[in-house]
Design a protein around this motif. Sequence first.
Motif, PDB file in Angstrom:
ATOM      1  N   GLU A 193       0.861  -1.197   0.000  1.00 40.17           N
ATOM      2  CA  GLU A 193       0.000   0.000   0.000  1.00 40.17           C
ATOM      3  C   GLU A 193       0.890   1.237   0.000  1.00 40.17           C
ATOM      4  OE1 GLU A 193      -3.153  -0.327  -0.313  1.00 40.17           O
ATOM      5  OE2 GLU A 193      -3.644  -2.292   0.512  1.00 40.17           O
ATOM      6  N   GLY A 194       0.508   2.253  -0.718  1.00 39.55           N
ATOM      7  CA  GLY A 194       1.232   3.521  -0.630  1.00 39.55           C
ATOM      8  C   GLY A 194       1.952   3.978  -1.872  1.00 39.55           C
ATOM      9  N   LEU A 195       1.707   3.352  -3.023  1.00 40.11           N
ATOM     10  CA  LEU A 195       2.406   3.811  -4.227  1.00 40.11           C
ATOM     11  C   LEU A 195       2.047   5.255  -4.581  1.00 40.11           C
ATOM     12  CD1 LEU A 195       2.407   0.749  -6.674  1.00 40.11           C
ATOM     13  CD2 LEU A 195       4.192   1.512  -5.091  1.00 40.11           C
ATOM     14  N   ALA A 196       0.854   5.703  -4.214  1.00 42.92           N
ATOM     15  CA  ALA A 196       0.430   7.073  -4.529  1.00 42.92           C
ATOM     16  C   ALA A 196       1.256   8.118  -3.789  1.00 42.92           C
ATOM     17  CB  ALA A 196      -1.051   7.256  -4.201  1.00 42.92           C
ATOM     18  N   GLU A 197       1.831   7.747  -2.654  1.00 48.90           N
ATOM     19  CA  GLU A 197       2.585   8.710  -1.847  1.00 48.90           C
ATOM     20  C   GLU A 197       4.049   8.839  -2.259  1.00 48.90           C
ATOM     21  OE1 GLU A 197       0.513   6.304  -0.078  1.00 48.90           O
ATOM     22  OE2 GLU A 197      -0.997   7.860  -0.346  1.00 48.90           O
ATOM     23  N   ILE A 198       4.498   7.968  -3.124  1.00 49.91           N
ATOM     24  CA  ILE A 198       5.917   7.976  -3.500  1.00 49.91           C
ATOM     25  C   ILE A 198       6.149   9.043  -4.567  1.00 49.91           C
ATOM     26  CG2 ILE A 198       7.798   6.603  -4.471  1.00 49.91           C
ATOM     27  CD1 ILE A 198       6.302   4.121  -3.368  1.00 49.91           C
ATOM     28  N   PRO A 199       7.075   9.974  -4.316  1.00 50.18           N
ATOM     29  CA  PRO A 199       7.347  10.997  -5.331  1.00 50.18           C
ATOM     30  C   PRO A 199       7.976  10.371  -6.572  1.00 50.18           C
ATOM     31  CG  PRO A 199       8.960  11.141  -3.556  1.00 50.18           C
ATOM     32  CD  PRO A 199       7.951  10.102  -3.151  1.00 50.18           C
ATOM     33  N   PHE A 200       7.849  11.055  -7.691  1.00 55.16           N
ATOM     34  CA  PHE A 200       8.502  10.568  -8.901  1.00 55.16           C
ATOM     35  C   PHE A 200      10.001  10.437  -8.632  1.00 55.16           C
ATOM     36  CE2 PHE A 200       4.734  12.210 -11.199  1.00 55.16           C
ATOM     37  CZ  PHE A 200       4.392  11.029 -11.826  1.00 55.16           C
ATOM     38  N   TYR A 201      10.575   9.382  -9.195  1.00 54.07           N
ATOM     39  CA  TYR A 201      11.994   9.147  -8.952  1.00 54.07           C
ATOM     40  C   TYR A 201      12.797  10.346  -9.431  1.00 54.07           C
ATOM     41  CZ  TYR A 201      16.586   7.435  -8.442  1.00 54.07           C
ATOM     42  OH  TYR A 201      17.884   7.332  -8.026  1.00 54.07           O
ATOM     43  N   ASN A 202      13.713  10.771  -8.579  1.00 51.62           N
ATOM     44  CA  ASN A 202      14.588  11.897  -8.875  1.00 51.62           C
ATOM     45  C   ASN A 202      15.881  11.629  -8.121  1.00 51.62           C
ATOM     46  OD1 ASN A 202      16.015  14.316  -8.765  1.00 51.62           O
ATOM     47  ND2 ASN A 202      14.191  15.578  -8.447  1.00 51.62           N
ATOM     48  N   GLU A 203      16.964  11.517  -8.836  1.00 53.01           N
ATOM     49  CA  GLU A 203      18.240  11.204  -8.204  1.00 53.01           C
ATOM     50  C   GLU A 203      18.650  12.250  -7.163  1.00 53.01           C
ATOM     51  OE1 GLU A 203      22.479   9.322  -9.716  1.00 53.01           O
ATOM     52  OE2 GLU A 203      21.109  10.196 -11.175  1.00 53.01           O
ATOM     53  N   ASP A 204      18.156  13.476  -7.318  1.00 52.03           N
ATOM     54  CA  ASP A 204      18.492  14.527  -6.356  1.00 52.03           C
ATOM     55  C   ASP A 204      17.901  14.259  -4.971  1.00 52.03           C
ATOM     56  OD1 ASP A 204      19.899  15.902  -8.293  1.00 52.03           O
ATOM     57  OD2 ASP A 204      18.243  17.278  -8.768  1.00 52.03           O
ATOM     58  N   ILE A 205      16.779  13.521  -4.902  1.00 55.34           N
ATOM     59  CA  ILE A 205      16.184  13.227  -3.591  1.00 55.34           C
ATOM     60  C   ILE A 205      16.479  11.804  -3.135  1.00 55.34           C
ATOM     61  CG2 ILE A 205      14.369  14.961  -3.843  1.00 55.34           C
ATOM     62  CD1 ILE A 205      12.406  12.653  -4.465  1.00 55.34           C
TER      63      ILE A 205
END
Length: 187
Positions: free
Chosen positions: A39-51
């Motif tokens: 559960e929780g895929l909606a809360e994951i930010p788009f992948y960004n190497e900076d974060i």
Amino acid sequence: MSVRIVALVGSLRAGSHNRQLAEAAVKLAPEGAEVELFEGLAEIPFYNEDIDVEGSVPAAAARLREAGAGADAFLLFSPEYNGTIPAVLKNAIDWLSRPYGAGAFTGKPVAVVGTAYGQFGGVWAQDEARKAVGIAGGKVLEDVKLSVPGSVERFAQTHPVDDAEVAEKLTEVLVQVSAAGRTAATA
């Protein structure tokens, strides 16, 4: 040894037929296997190497990675959006592919199944998901497939777990994923 299969659903819609298919997988898991619906895929930010920096990875992405690290195998449920993989599922694959060469998919069996409204049951999206997860290091179970067409009509009144044909085919998928997960865990 119980085999832990992490299920990822590429649809966020509450009434998603792919979510229902994943719920059926939880109920139909063979003895000695457990399917965990993440559960929780909606809360994951788009992948960004900076974060994606050690010590400050977003909490939702860290939970996904933790679940993936503890998995013996993965089962992805993919609808088809405009002929391809949904962004939420691709994003999960991207997060699980890192750190490069040591992501959660590395060497673990992965199967991709799903249902879609169209006559082919989402096979294009499922093929794209297999491609992405293979590049991400997963051991794609190329012969383990289930594409259920006509989801809107087929599941209008029936949950996938109550559809005898779907339940039988999904059980076969689960047996194969479980066996592959057991083999990978003991290797």
